[in-house]
Design an enzyme around this catalytic site. Structure first.
Site, PDB file in Angstrom:
ATOM      1  N   GLU A   3       0.851  -1.178   0.000  1.00  0.00           N
ATOM      2  CA  GLU A   3       0.000   0.000   0.000  1.00  0.00           C
ATOM      3  C   GLU A   3       0.894   1.238   0.000  1.00  0.00           C
ATOM      4  OE1 GLU A   3      -3.546  -0.298   0.461  1.00  0.00           O
ATOM      5  OE2 GLU A   3      -3.379  -2.460   0.395  1.00  0.00           O
ATOM      6  N   LYS A  51       2.640   4.979  -5.183  1.00  0.00           N
ATOM      7  CA  LYS A  51       3.333   3.735  -4.868  1.00  0.00           C
ATOM      8  C   LYS A  51       4.638   3.600  -5.644  1.00  0.00           C
ATOM      9  CE  LYS A  51      -0.898   1.297  -4.544  1.00  0.00           C
ATOM     10  NZ  LYS A  51      -1.482  -0.055  -4.619  1.00  0.00           N
ATOM     11  N   ASN A 165      -5.277  -2.790  -2.073  1.00  0.00           N
ATOM     12  CA  ASN A 165      -6.456  -3.606  -1.835  1.00  0.00           C
ATOM     13  C   ASN A 165      -6.830  -3.765  -0.361  1.00  0.00           C
ATOM     14  OD1 ASN A 165      -8.502  -4.909  -3.266  1.00  0.00           O
ATOM     15  ND2 ASN A 165      -7.644  -6.924  -2.789  1.00  0.00           N
ATOM     16  N   ARG A 250      -9.055  -8.408  -8.174  1.00  0.00           N
ATOM     17  CA  ARG A 250      -8.487  -8.424  -6.837  1.00  0.00           C
ATOM     18  C   ARG A 250      -9.482  -9.092  -5.889  1.00  0.00           C
ATOM     19  NH1 ARG A 250      -4.553  -4.590  -6.549  1.00  0.00           N
ATOM     20  NH2 ARG A 250      -3.913  -5.786  -4.737  1.00  0.00           N
TER      21      ARG A 250
END
Ligand SMILES: [Zn+2]
Length: 266
Positions: A3, A51, A165, A250
């Site tokens: 994350e 990210k 996610n 996902r």
């Protein structure tokens, strides 16, 4: 998948270890960069953008890496054994006299002029942990596709950068909607965005992504990773399914009692 807060913490640690010192060791173990010589260059800073990790080097170069699913950077002292994976998984080694940073399983590793960083991160939406975070702009981007499922919209780094996610599952839970709920039907979407910011800020300086306020093992998430185990709030078994666009499916976790909205038909 890491994350945004994990990437932020990685950048902080790499920056503390490498910035302001010349590289005495630099190996980029990908074919297109194998002959690049970076030894002697000073590391200016290491920063996270969403990210993406940006290691900015003296001379206007940026080493850009992305961790994607299971990449990671580890730091070692001289003589310390490397433990991040097998030797053939090492993609980058950046070291000074005191510390060596080793990048494992990096699916993205490229060198580009610092002035051209926007070519690789310019598409990103407002950065939840960046210096220029703009909640209103993020909300505008999300609201631009009101029919889109909220889980998918939150994962799309063009809307806002930093959510993976784990946070999708937990944010949907905390706002009481399933990940398949159209964004336009989410009540108080500004609160959803503000909560995303709060959760990432709360977790950025520590490993793990605690959303419950409880750091005990097995208590850190309301629904994420809890398939068929009790929802931490109401005890109903947590359901598991899939969400996201076809090319990027996902795992979804949700509590059928605490969360309202559409769910998969099978
Ligand atoms: Zn529940």
């Amino acid at each position: 998948m890491p994350e945004g807060d994990t990437v932020w913490l990685t950048a902080q640690r790499l920056d503390a270890a490498l910035a302001g010192r010349p590289l005495v060791r630099a190996e980029l173990r990908v074919p297109q960069l194998a002959t690049v010589e970076l030894v002697g260059r000073q590391v200016v800073e290491v920063a996270a953008r969403g990210k993406h990790l940006m290691a900015r080097l003296e001379g206007g170069l940026t080493l850009h890496s992305h961790l994607r699913m299971d990449g990671s950077w580890h730091l070692y002292a001289p003589g310390e054994q490397w433990r991040g994976g097998a030797e053939h998984q090492v993609r980058a080694v950046l070291g000074n006299e005191a510390r060596t940073a080793v990048g494992y399983r990096l699916p993205v590793l490229e060198l580009l002029p610092t002035a051209e960083e926007s070519q690789v991160v310019g598409h990103l939406g407002p950065d939840l942990l960046g210096p220029g975070w703009d909640a209103a702009a993020a909300l505008d981007r999300l609201a631009g596709a009101p029919e889109r499922p909220v889980g998918e919209a939150l994962l799309d780094q063009r809307n806002l950068a930093g959510i993976g996610n784990v946070y999708v599952a937990e944010l949907c839970f905390l706002r009481g909607v399933t990940p398949w709920t159209p964004f336009g039907e989410v009540t108080a979407p500004d609160k959803l965005v503000a909560l995303a910011k709060r959760l990432l800020e709360a977790n950025k300086s520590r490993p793990g992504h605690v959303t419950t306020g409880d750091t005990r093992r097995g208590r850190t998430h309301w629904v994420y990773g809890r398939a068929n185990r009790p929802c931490l709030r109401c005890g109903t078994p947590v359901r598991v399914g899939e969400h996201g666009p076809a090319e990027q499916r996902r795992v979804a976790y949700w509590c059928p009692r605490c969360q309202r909205g559409p769910v998969p038909t099978r």
